[in-house]
Design a protein around this motif. Structure first.
Motif, PDB file in Angstrom:
ATOM      1  N   TRP A  10       0.834  -1.212   0.000  1.00  0.00           N
ATOM      2  CA  TRP A  10       0.000   0.000   0.000  1.00  0.00           C
ATOM      3  C   TRP A  10       0.860   1.250   0.000  1.00  0.00           C
ATOM      4  O   TRP A  10       0.631   2.182  -0.769  1.00  0.00           O
ATOM      5  CB  TRP A  10      -0.932  -0.001   1.222  1.00  0.00           C
ATOM      6  CG  TRP A  10      -1.914   1.149   1.202  1.00  0.00           C
ATOM      7  CD1 TRP A  10      -3.151   1.162   0.616  1.00  0.00           C
ATOM      8  CD2 TRP A  10      -1.722   2.458   1.780  1.00  0.00           C
ATOM      9  NE1 TRP A  10      -3.749   2.392   0.790  1.00  0.00           N
ATOM     10  CE2 TRP A  10      -2.893   3.208   1.505  1.00  0.00           C
ATOM     11  CE3 TRP A  10      -0.687   3.043   2.492  1.00  0.00           C
ATOM     12  CZ2 TRP A  10      -3.052   4.529   1.920  1.00  0.00           C
ATOM     13  CZ3 TRP A  10      -0.842   4.364   2.913  1.00  0.00           C
ATOM     14  CH2 TRP A  10      -2.011   5.099   2.628  1.00  0.00           C
ATOM     15  N   ASP A  11       1.863   1.279   0.879  1.00  0.00           N
ATOM     16  CA  ASP A  11       2.719   2.464   0.977  1.00  0.00           C
ATOM     17  C   ASP A  11       3.534   2.684  -0.297  1.00  0.00           C
ATOM     18  O   ASP A  11       3.777   3.818  -0.694  1.00  0.00           O
ATOM     19  CB  ASP A  11       3.657   2.336   2.181  1.00  0.00           C
ATOM     20  CG  ASP A  11       2.921   2.487   3.503  1.00  0.00           C
ATOM     21  OD1 ASP A  11       2.483   3.606   3.809  1.00  0.00           O
ATOM     22  OD2 ASP A  11       2.760   1.486   4.215  1.00  0.00           O
ATOM     23  N   LYS A  13       2.559   2.168  -3.227  1.00  0.00           N
ATOM     24  CA  LYS A  13       1.658   2.640  -4.277  1.00  0.00           C
ATOM     25  C   LYS A  13       1.327   4.139  -4.163  1.00  0.00           C
ATOM     26  O   LYS A  13       0.904   4.765  -5.127  1.00  0.00           O
ATOM     27  CB  LYS A  13       0.363   1.826  -4.207  1.00  0.00           C
ATOM     28  CG  LYS A  13      -0.595   2.053  -5.352  1.00  0.00           C
ATOM     29  CD  LYS A  13      -1.817   1.153  -5.189  1.00  0.00           C
ATOM     30  CE  LYS A  13      -2.837   1.402  -6.285  1.00  0.00           C
ATOM     31  NZ  LYS A  13      -4.045   0.562  -6.102  1.00  0.00           N
ATOM     32  N   GLN A  14       1.507   4.717  -2.977  1.00  0.00           N
ATOM     33  CA  GLN A  14       1.041   6.076  -2.738  1.00  0.00           C
ATOM     34  C   GLN A  14       1.850   7.116  -3.516  1.00  0.00           C
ATOM     35  O   GLN A  14       3.040   6.962  -3.752  1.00  0.00           O
ATOM     36  CB  GLN A  14       1.069   6.402  -1.250  1.00  0.00           C
ATOM     37  CG  GLN A  14       0.184   5.508  -0.401  1.00  0.00           C
ATOM     38  CD  GLN A  14      -1.184   5.303  -1.004  1.00  0.00           C
ATOM     39  OE1 GLN A  14      -1.900   6.274  -1.267  1.00  0.00           O
ATOM     40  NE2 GLN A  14      -1.577   4.043  -1.224  1.00  0.00           N
ATOM     41  N   THR A  15       1.134   8.191  -3.898  1.00  0.00           N
ATOM     42  CA  THR A  15       1.741   9.331  -4.588  1.00  0.00           C
ATOM     43  C   THR A  15       1.372  10.598  -3.834  1.00  0.00           C
ATOM     44  O   THR A  15       0.547  10.567  -2.903  1.00  0.00           O
ATOM     45  CB  THR A  15       1.213   9.451  -6.025  1.00  0.00           C
ATOM     46  OG1 THR A  15      -0.203   9.742  -5.976  1.00  0.00           O
ATOM     47  CG2 THR A  15       1.435   8.162  -6.804  1.00  0.00           C
ATOM     48  N   SER A  18      -2.376  10.934  -4.302  1.00  0.00           N
ATOM     49  CA  SER A  18      -3.226   9.940  -3.630  1.00  0.00           C
ATOM     50  C   SER A  18      -3.313  10.191  -2.127  1.00  0.00           C
ATOM     51  O   SER A  18      -4.287   9.806  -1.478  1.00  0.00           O
ATOM     52  CB  SER A  18      -2.705   8.525  -3.890  1.00  0.00           C
ATOM     53  OG  SER A  18      -1.497   8.289  -3.184  1.00  0.00           O
ATOM     54  N   LEU A  19      -2.295  10.847  -1.570  1.00  0.00           N
ATOM     55  CA  LEU A  19      -2.282  11.139  -0.130  1.00  0.00           C
ATOM     56  C   LEU A  19      -3.095  12.387   0.216  1.00  0.00           C
ATOM     57  O   LEU A  19      -3.469  12.586   1.373  1.00  0.00           O
ATOM     58  CB  LEU A  19      -0.845  11.334   0.357  1.00  0.00           C
ATOM     59  CG  LEU A  19       0.036  10.086   0.435  1.00  0.00           C
ATOM     60  CD1 LEU A  19       1.467  10.483   0.741  1.00  0.00           C
ATOM     61  CD2 LEU A  19      -0.485   9.118   1.488  1.00  0.00           C
ATOM     62  N   HIS A  52       2.215  12.122   7.613  1.00  0.00           N
ATOM     63  CA  HIS A  52       1.968  12.578   6.247  1.00  0.00           C
ATOM     64  C   HIS A  52       3.083  13.502   5.767  1.00  0.00           C
ATOM     65  O   HIS A  52       3.500  13.432   4.607  1.00  0.00           O
ATOM     66  CB  HIS A  52       0.610  13.272   6.165  1.00  0.00           C
ATOM     67  CG  HIS A  52      -0.528  12.304   6.057  1.00  0.00           C
ATOM     68  ND1 HIS A  52      -1.382  12.262   4.983  1.00  0.00           N
ATOM     69  CD2 HIS A  52      -0.929  11.314   6.884  1.00  0.00           C
ATOM     70  CE1 HIS A  52      -2.270  11.297   5.153  1.00  0.00           C
ATOM     71  NE2 HIS A  52      -2.020  10.713   6.309  1.00  0.00           N
TER      72      HIS A  52
END
Length: 242
Positions: A10-11, A13-15, A18-19, A52
């Protein structure tokens, strides 16, 4: 964060994009905890927000654009530049002087308008408050609270007139003017309008949920109760939620 980006699907994949919505959600959760004055929850939510920040910085470093040190150094440099009354020879007498200097410095930094720093996506109440605060920083403001209150009365009168005329488009416009002037008045009497409205929202929710619980204990649905019956319980709820 290094481990998460390497090992967690999951981590990985994040952009940055997306965050974004998740960051907004975390910020609102922090805001809720602050209004509830829940220090333990504030601590937890600050951790979520900090996560974040670290996440964005990690992605920035992967793009070879910036890292967490760049983020920390940039805000440190900005704070030094924006506080010449501490790190320079500028003299200020009060908070208002600081705000005025702040806006002047930002214009010198290349901003074409004092309103450039107001995010377009801010909620309307927050945005109105920030707009008014920023223009006040360069002297575009009322002098006394009573002048603002008179403006509120004027806008209410104009709204009432349009309601009589049954002109929906103008009613909406004048209603917006009333809200804008009330938000401005809040600033003059030392009230944050967003906080004030949210506290009222929470109070209403608590009172209404009390009403629902009492109705359930009596084996009734709210839709089956008269307004007079509901009002009795509503008045009782005020003893618990003020």
């Amino acid at each position: 964060m290094d481990d998460l980006r390497e090992k967690c699907p999951w981590d990985k994949k994040q952009t940055l994009e997306s965050l974004r919505h998740l960051t907004i959600e975390e910020t609102y959760e922090l805001a809720d905890a602050i209004l509830d004055d829940d220090l333990e929850e504030i601590k937890k939510e600050l951790g979520d927000v900090l996560l974040h920040i670290v996440f964005y910085a990690k992605i920035g470093s992967e793009k070879q654009a910036f890292d967490i040190a760049d983020v920390a150094n940039a805000i440190s440099d900005k704070l030094i530049d924006r506080h010449p009354h501490i790190y320079g020879d500028v003299v200020v007498e009060n908070e208002e002087d600081v705000k005025k200097n702040w806006e002047k410095i930002k214009l010198k930094e290349g901003k074409k308008s004092v309103l450039e720093g107001v995010p377009k996506s801010l909620p309307a109440v927050v945005k109105a408050n920030r707009i008014q605060d920023k223009v006040a920083g360069v002297g575009f403001d009322w002098e006394e609270p009573h002048q603002v209150w008179e403006k509120v009365q004027e806008e209410l009168s104009e709204l009432n007139e349009e309601i009589k005329n049954n002109n929906q488009k103008q009613i909406e416009k004048e209603f917006g003017d009333v809200l804008f002037s009330m938000i401005n008045y809040a600033r003059f009497i030392g009230v944050n309008p967003e906080n004030a409205l949210e506290k009222t929202n929470k109070k209403f929710i608590n009172r209404f949920q009390y009403l629902e619980k009492v109705a359930k204990k009596e084996g009734k649905q709210l839709s089956e109760m008269t307004l007079a019956e509901m009002d009795v319980h509503w008045e009782n709820s005020k003893k618990f939620f003020k």
